[in-house]
Design an enzyme around this catalytic site. Structure first.
Site, PDB file in Angstrom:
ATOM      1  N   HIS A   1      -7.421   7.447   3.844  1.00 32.18           N
ATOM      2  CA  HIS A   1      -6.475   7.285   2.736  1.00 32.18           C
ATOM      3  C   HIS A   1      -5.462   8.414   2.844  1.00 32.18           C
ATOM      4  O   HIS A   1      -5.837   9.567   3.024  1.00 32.18           O
ATOM      5  CB  HIS A   1      -7.237   7.353   1.409  1.00 32.18           C
ATOM      6  CG  HIS A   1      -6.432   6.930   0.224  1.00 32.18           C
ATOM      7  ND1 HIS A   1      -5.381   7.665  -0.243  1.00 32.18           N
ATOM      8  CD2 HIS A   1      -6.530   5.839  -0.584  1.00 32.18           C
ATOM      9  CE1 HIS A   1      -4.859   7.044  -1.302  1.00 32.18           C
ATOM     10  NE2 HIS A   1      -5.545   5.936  -1.526  1.00 32.18           N
TER      11      HIS A   1
ATOM     12  N   ARG B   1       1.921   6.779  -6.163  1.00 35.18           N
ATOM     13  CA  ARG B   1       3.113   6.286  -5.456  1.00 35.18           C
ATOM     14  C   ARG B   1       3.578   4.957  -6.047  1.00 35.18           C
ATOM     15  O   ARG B   1       4.768   4.699  -6.137  1.00 35.18           O
ATOM     16  CB  ARG B   1       2.818   6.163  -3.959  1.00 35.18           C
ATOM     17  CG  ARG B   1       2.793   7.518  -3.259  1.00 35.18           C
ATOM     18  CD  ARG B   1       2.230   7.435  -1.849  1.00 35.18           C
ATOM     19  NE  ARG B   1       0.785   7.249  -1.855  1.00 35.18           N
ATOM     20  CZ  ARG B   1       0.108   6.455  -1.040  1.00 35.18           C
ATOM     21  NH1 ARG B   1       0.752   5.732  -0.144  1.00 35.18           N
ATOM     22  NH2 ARG B   1      -1.204   6.369  -1.120  1.00 35.18           N
TER      23      ARG B   1
END
Lengths: 605, 277
Positions: free
Chosen positions: A237, A257
């Site tokens: 990740h 994000r």
């Protein structure tokens, strides 16, 4: 011997109590069978609880144009075409119904203005697709499934470690394990066993996975005769915490994000604009101005490059840090403070605000975070039949992270929780059907049970055995150094040699103290599972002479067309690892045409 | 008045020195560590003692890291529950200097390196081993609560403010620290009569669910024993999720019980309906 063991007869035994295991148990219990769930931790603590972003499902509540076809195509594209197309189809078609079912069981999702389940954008999904509960979706999901499991009266054997599957000929007959509280053995006789043991993140030093994720299901299935596929594809990740050191690897949700957070290097450059792969050229915003419009809610604009798939973002961060443009603690900056108001961040990302405040003394509504890739998820896993999730071993099923096939070379965010619900449900029904059709329990081989119990006891008997803690630390170092994000033939070959040496020592561990709640003893069996999984990853990675998705080879930096529809299946033959090069199942005609026609762009809404 | 929970160790214990090769509280510039002293309960429910460990601590480490260091370097069989190590799963509950805490969220810098830190299991539950307690009673209470019950024709159309009413309670991570600190359970061991704060939080979460139709008032009065709570707010104080347990979960449910069972008008109404039925 086995008469004296605490023995339980369960038509269907589910190993693991995360999203997949509990879904499977609930669905199996819809049949006329007895069902039990066994889990290493307390009920409700499985890693599903950590999932933050949401559940991907083409409900079309926010983007009416969304449908299963778009979700299918996004999943295949995110997986670089290596996904099992039938699994990707089933997943895309069934996840909306599973989300609605979860809601009917009491899950309280965030809402749209017209009172439906709200959906948020996520990397690689062309529409706003993730049903979510702030950034605590996993907690809501596990609690809902946990309550349903209890309400259905399903037996839960908590804090009980399963160590071996038992076979009758080639079919499954049960499982053997130990009660953690007193260390006494427990034997399950079962007509069907569902592995829902999750991942193997404890192979790596920097990981978002807890102590539980030690490849138990992978190792048990291999020994029972099942095959592992796509093991080269370990998802790092892109955004794990880097500081303080003690929380290195702890996840920072992609939701940051999704809500507008941007990635910056030490020169204050928004570097993701420089890392857009050809396949996504045209489907992300080329300018800050367009990206900002998308963040502001304009769905005619294209999403920012920070929302590219996880493999792409992780490699970009690694490249920036390697090039000397990293943050003070060796990551890059993730900034939401300058993109969104304090109130907005507190409402949408409360768990992240809390996590950084408590663990790093950073106020993310004021200052940027520092992030670096962390081992997060195993795309590969046990090969299963797409319809039933049955493995090559009759009566043995696998669902969730431990199963392979759905995600191909890279998993999209949000596709894990939906995977758990869809394939947990399918495995539960199939296992229930099998058990309903069997009159008697398969016999258990007493001598086999005795031998397995002796192997569990052995670490207490050895005088000069290996320390399992030191061995685990060494394994993590070897995996990081030789089988990490950036790979090449030399490193992998050295890695395999080191892992083979570790495997010998892992078979010779020693511990002391009592049998009761003894983590040193438990580590003795966990570390064996991890070394076996590490070997599977290293072998698959060495065979795969190309870069694709999460698998990056420095010596083969491009994807190889020859390997586009090839998977490497790992099995044990006579105790030795066997690697078979096989074709990925071909998509049926309709899916093939869809894949050819797909441009990856949004339809006009 | 304080009674001993069955299976719990006595509060005062002899301390044995496990190892002490470094002076406590000193900073080692080479490894960038400071040595802290931990006194950790070792034993089962019947027999145990506090054992002293000196642990090198780096910047940013939490108390759970110190326990993991002890496991890897001194005491491989030290029993500790943990999972997520970021305050999300509620596994690593214990008492640090007597304060019920999640050990993964307690930064070592909060403590004085010159003073030993006492680490003991939750006191309201029987000890299994070391820092691990038998919390199964909680799961038994949970199983008695009437589950989420939507109307048969519920269409699940509702809005964000409807969701927010329940959300605070659904943040609960089931760490059981509220159960541990609650004097009804901890000092008086009324586990047969009182469900404890965690389960009043759960029933509040269900009650405020926009589609739930079940009436749990009788359970709350008779089985959960909501009347036992005398509003000392200790549970709210230890909640790692900052749930206002007493004010937002328990008091409104106390009021519902009062309205239903002790309100004179409601009592007359109930008597009349008994007569007529």
């Amino acid at each position: 011997m086995s008469e004296s063991i605490d023995t339980h007869e369960l038509d269907v035994l589910v190993i693991g109590a995360g999203g997949a295991g509990l879904s499977a148990a609930i669905s199996a219990a819809e049949r006329d069978v007895s069902v039990g769930v066994v889990c290493k931790s307390l009920l409700g603590k499985a890693h599903t609880v950590m999932a933050e972003g949401g559940i991907a499902a083409a409900l079309g509540n926010v983007a009416p144009a969304d449908d299963w076809k778009s979700h299918f195509l996004d999943t295949m594209k995110g997986g670089w075409g290596l996904n099992d197309p039938r699994m990707a189809e089933i997943h895309a078609k069934e996840s909306p119904e599973r989300v609605r079912t979860l809601q009917e069981w009491g899950a309280l999702f965030d809402r749209t203005d017209d009172g439906k389940i709200s959906q948020r954008p996520f990397g690689g999904h062309r529409y706003d697709r993730l049903a979510h509960v702030g950034d605590r979706t996993g907690l809501e999901m596990i609690r809902t499934l946990q309550d349903k499991t209890v309400a259905e009266g399903i037996d839960v054997y908590q804090e009980c470690t399963t160590t071996h599957l038992l076979l009758d000929g080639d079919q499954v007959a049960g499982a053997l394990g130990v009660w953690r509280d007193d260390g006494s053995p427990i034997l399950f006789r079962s007509k069907a066993v569902i592995l829902a043991t999750g991942g193997l993140g404890q192979c790596y030093r920097i990981t978002s996975n807890s102590w539980e994720y030690t490849a138990d299901g992978h190792a048990m299935a291999l020994r029972a005769g099942a095959a592992l596929v796509d093991m080269a594809f370990v998802q790092f990740h892109p955004t794990g915490m880097v500081w303080p050191k003690s929380v290195q690897g702890t996840l920072v949700t992609e939701g940051v994000r999704g809500e507008g957070g941007i990635l910056l290097n030490s020169e204050d450059e928004r570097f993701m604009f420089d890392y857009v792969p050809d396949a996504y050229e045209g489907s992300v915003a080329p300018t800050v101005e367009e990206a900002d419009r998308w963040v502001a809610g304009d769905r005619d604009a294209r999403p920012p490059p920070e929302l590219l798939t996880r493999d792409v973002v992780a490699r970009a961060i690694l490249s920036e840090v390697s090039a000397g443009r990293g943050s003070p603690h060796g990551g890059v900056f993730l900034d939401i403070a300058n993109q969104r108001s304090t109130e907005y961040i507190q409402e949408k990302l409360p768990a992240m605000v809390h996590q950084f405040r408590e663990l790093a003394e950073i106020d993310i509504t004021e200052d940027p975070m520092e992030v670096f890739p962390t081992c997060h998820y195993m795309m590969g896993g046990i090969r299963v039949d797409p319809e039933t999730q049955e493995t090559a071993v009759p009566g043995l099923y696998a669902s969730g992270e431990v199963a392979g096939g759905l995600h191909g070379a890279n998993r999209l965010g949000g596709n894990s929780l939906s995977d758990l619900l869809v394939f947990g449900n399918r495995a539960g029904h199939a296992a229930g059907d099998r058990a309903e059709g069997m009159d008697t329990f398969p016999p258990i081989d007493d001598e086999d049970v005795t031998n397995k119990l002796n192997s569990l006891e052995a670490p207490f008997e050895r005088e000069d055995g290996t320390d399992p803690y030191a061995l685990h630390a060494e394994l993590q170092t070897v995996m990081e150094e030789y089988v990490g994000i950036m790979r090449d033939d030399d490193r992998l070959t050295t890695g395999i040699e080191r892992l083979e040496d570790l495997a010998e020592r892992a078979a010779n561990t020693a511990t002391d103290g009592s049998r009761a709640y003894n983590p040193g003893w438990e580590k003795c069996f966990a570390v064996r599972h991890l070394v076996e999984a590490g070997l599977a990853i290293a072998h698959a990675a060495r065979e795969r002479t190309e870069s694709r998705g999460a698998h990056t080879r420095i010596d083969y930096p491009e994807p190889d067309e020859e390997l586009e529809r090839v998977e490497f299946a790992i099995s044990l033959v006579g105790g030795e690892i066997d690697i078979a090069r096989e074709a990925v199942p071909a998509p049926r005609e309709e899916l093939r045409e869809m894949l050819q026609a797909d441009t990856g762009e949004e339809e006009t809404q | 008045m304080s009674t001993q929970t069955e299976g719990q160790p006595p509060a005062e214990e002899a301390t044995t020195e496990e190892q002490s090769d470094e002076p406590t509280g000193d900073r080692d510039p080479e490894t960038d560590t400071t040595t802290y002293t931990l006194e950790v309960y070792r034993g089962d429910g019947e027999d145990g003692e506090l054992v002293t460990y000196d642990v090198p601590i780096q910047a940013g480490m939490v108390l759970l890291d110190a326990l993991h260091w002890i496991q890897a370097n001194r005491q491989p069989d030290l029993a500790v529950r943990w999972n997520c190590k970021s305050g999300r799963c509620g596994s690593c509950s214990m008492e640090i200097d007597g304060m019920p805490s999640l050990s993964c969220m307690k930064r070592m810098s909060e403590y004085d390196a010159d003073t030993p830190i006492r680490v003991t299991p939750m006191r309201a539950f029987p000890v299994v081993k070391d820092l691990v307690c038998d919390v199964s009673w909680n799961y038994e209470v949970n199983a008695e609560i009437e589950p989420f019950t939507p109307a048969p024709d519920a269409d699940f159309t509702f809005y964000q403010p409807d969701v927010e009413r329940s959300r605070e309670f659904r943040r609960c991570i089931e760490c059981f620290l509220c159960q541990d600190v609650c004097h009804v359970l901890r000092e008086h061991d009324k586990k047969d009569a009182y469900a404890g704060p965690r389960y009043l939080v759960r029933s509040a979460g269900l009650h405020f669910h926009p589609e739930d139709t079940a009436d749990r008032t009788e359970w709350m009065k008779e089985d959960a024993g909501v009347g036992y709570c005398n509003i000392t707010h200790c549970c709210s104080d230890v909640c790692p999720e900052d749930i206002e347990i007493t004010d937002n979960a328990i008091i409104p449910q106390k009021e519902r019980v009062v309205d239903e069972y002790y309100d004179p008008l409601a009592q007359i109404k109930r008597k009349l309906s008994d007569v007529w039925s």
